[in-house]
Design an enzyme around this catalytic site. Sequence first.
Site, short mmCIF file in Angstrom:
data_model
loop_
_atom_site.label_atom_id
_atom_site.label_comp_id
_atom_site.label_asym_id
_atom_site.label_seq_id
_atom_site.Cartn_x
_atom_site.Cartn_y
_atom_site.Cartn_z
N LYS A 93 6.35 -4.72 -8.63
CA LYS A 93 5.94 -4.87 -8.55
C LYS A 93 4.19 -4.74 -8.56
O LYS A 93 3.27 -5.61 -8.66
CB LYS A 93 4.33 -3.73 -7.38
CG LYS A 93 5.87 -3.40 -5.80
CD LYS A 93 5.84 -1.63 -5.27
CE LYS A 93 6.00 -1.90 -3.76
NZ LYS A 93 7.65 -1.32 -4.81
N GLU A 115 -3.02 0.59 0.61
CA GLU A 115 -2.59 1.84 0.87
C GLU A 115 -1.08 2.31 0.31
O GLU A 115 -1.08 0.69 -0.18
CB GLU A 115 -2.37 1.60 2.78
CG GLU A 115 -1.09 0.67 3.16
CD GLU A 115 -1.49 -0.91 2.66
OE1 GLU A 115 -2.65 -1.62 2.74
OE2 GLU A 115 -0.35 -1.64 2.85
N SER A 381 15.32 -4.53 -9.76
CA SER A 381 13.67 -4.68 -9.12
C SER A 381 13.15 -3.63 -9.63
O SER A 381 11.58 -3.72 -10.19
CB SER A 381 13.45 -4.40 -7.25
OG SER A 381 14.30 -3.47 -7.43
C1 LIG Z 1 8.42 -1.30 -3.30
C2 LIG Z 1 10.21 -1.58 -3.89
C3 LIG Z 1 11.11 -2.66 -3.35
C4 LIG Z 1 11.46 -2.93 -1.91
O1 LIG Z 1 10.19 -4.24 -1.96
P1 LIG Z 1 10.05 -5.46 -1.25
O2 LIG Z 1 9.05 -6.07 -0.86
O3 LIG Z 1 11.15 -5.21 -0.55
O4 LIG Z 1 10.74 -6.15 -2.98
C5 LIG Z 1 11.88 -2.49 -3.67
N1 LIG Z 1 12.02 -2.80 -4.89
C6 LIG Z 1 11.40 -1.87 -5.76
C7 LIG Z 1 11.84 -0.59 -7.89
C8 LIG Z 1 10.28 -1.24 -5.62
O5 LIG Z 1 9.16 -0.40 -5.85
#
Ligand SMILES: *Cc1c(COP(=O)(O)O)cnc(C)c1O
Length: 403
Positions: A93, A115, A381
């Site tokens: 993010k 938000e 992610s």
């Molecule tokens: C917020 C988040 C997601 C989901 O958000 P996307 O916009 O779909 O990528 C996925 N993995 C992690 C670690 C997150 O913090």
Amino acid sequence: MGYLKTMPSKDGFFGEFGGAFIPPQLEPHFKEIAEAYERLAVDSSYIAELRYIRKHFQGRPTPVQHAKNLSNAMGGAQIYLKREDLNHTGAHKLNHCMGEALLAKFMGKKKLIAETGAGQHGVALATAASYFGMECEIHMGEVDIAKEHPNVVRMKLLGAKVVPVSFGAKTLKEAVDSAFMSYLEQTEDAIYAIGSVVGPHPFPKMVRDFQSVMGFEAKDQFLEMTGNNPDHVVACVGGGSNAMGLFSGFIDDDQVQLHGVEPHGTGTELGKHAATITYGEPGQIHGFKCIMLKDENGEPAPVHSIASGLDYPGVGPEHSYLHTIGKVQYGSASDEETLKAFYALSRHEGIIPALESSHAIAYAMKMAISHPGESILVNLSGRGDKDIDYVTEKFGFGDDFKL
Ligand SMILES: *Cc1c(COP(=O)(O)O)cnc(C)c1O
């Protein structure tokens, strides 16, 4: 011309999806953001500063890792991980939050407003605000504040003002309304910073572009490691930003199959999952058109996922489009498959993954068995430190989830 240059259209449409359906008083301000972004996206000093930040603050490039032990345990395809868990703050993010904050700086704004649901976007944005010496105002439902205490503490330590939202269901939807209202009162000094490839134009495009750094890095890294492109690229989809980021590196390569993984939760009935593309239909939510889950009145349906970052009844307009044209395959992983992947990656690779990312791992593990000899690149992610108390208190240390 490459796909990324042609999509979306000038007014933010991916086919029938996207656009900006917002109150008239907000329109000039979203236009201002869109115009500034178009200008800065080709401005050499903006680009140079963003590159500097990625290298010297975020710690990019993040590596690609061959998950040898997990691949051996599955006995099929070779699994590779794009290690976004090693990006500063432990998830992808920050890639778009730093881009958005830098945009605010170049626009002469002094404040970031957003938000947050589970608090992940709030923490990343508060980090960006702190780096740039900006104010940060994060709107969060009171229910979420009680549930996500550590992220509230993080935001406050980083200097953000957390605004509790006490009307309606006191969760994400109300937090969006509250943040929009506050933004309307301070559009001179502030910009609104959305946390995924969702919301009105230009955010789905802008957030995708900021996240595409992952995909471009991963393409080069994978080529260097293997001499080839991966056969498959897999990422979890909440709003869809980490997936669009990784897909961006491969979207013009027709031999690479892209896969988005939605949370299938605990069942197929409405309210037990958040598999938007799998079960949804076209509609309008939070100022844009996409595929969404609706209740019997046509309103956004209640959703569930073990990963709070994935439980959203809408999905990015670009995913809705890529599904419709058949470019990306969308599948899902249940809570149980996700837990199995969470424990497996921890035990076999020395990485505790976020529950969100564990959906993508789970899908890749299922796929690996039936695709021997092929390669699968998965977006890790984020890291799972935020999830360890919840998981171990509820499910123990994974003895029931062995491979
Ligand atoms: C917020 C988040 C997601 C989901 O958000 P996307 O916009 O779909 O990528 C996925 N993995 C992690 C670690 C997150 O913090």
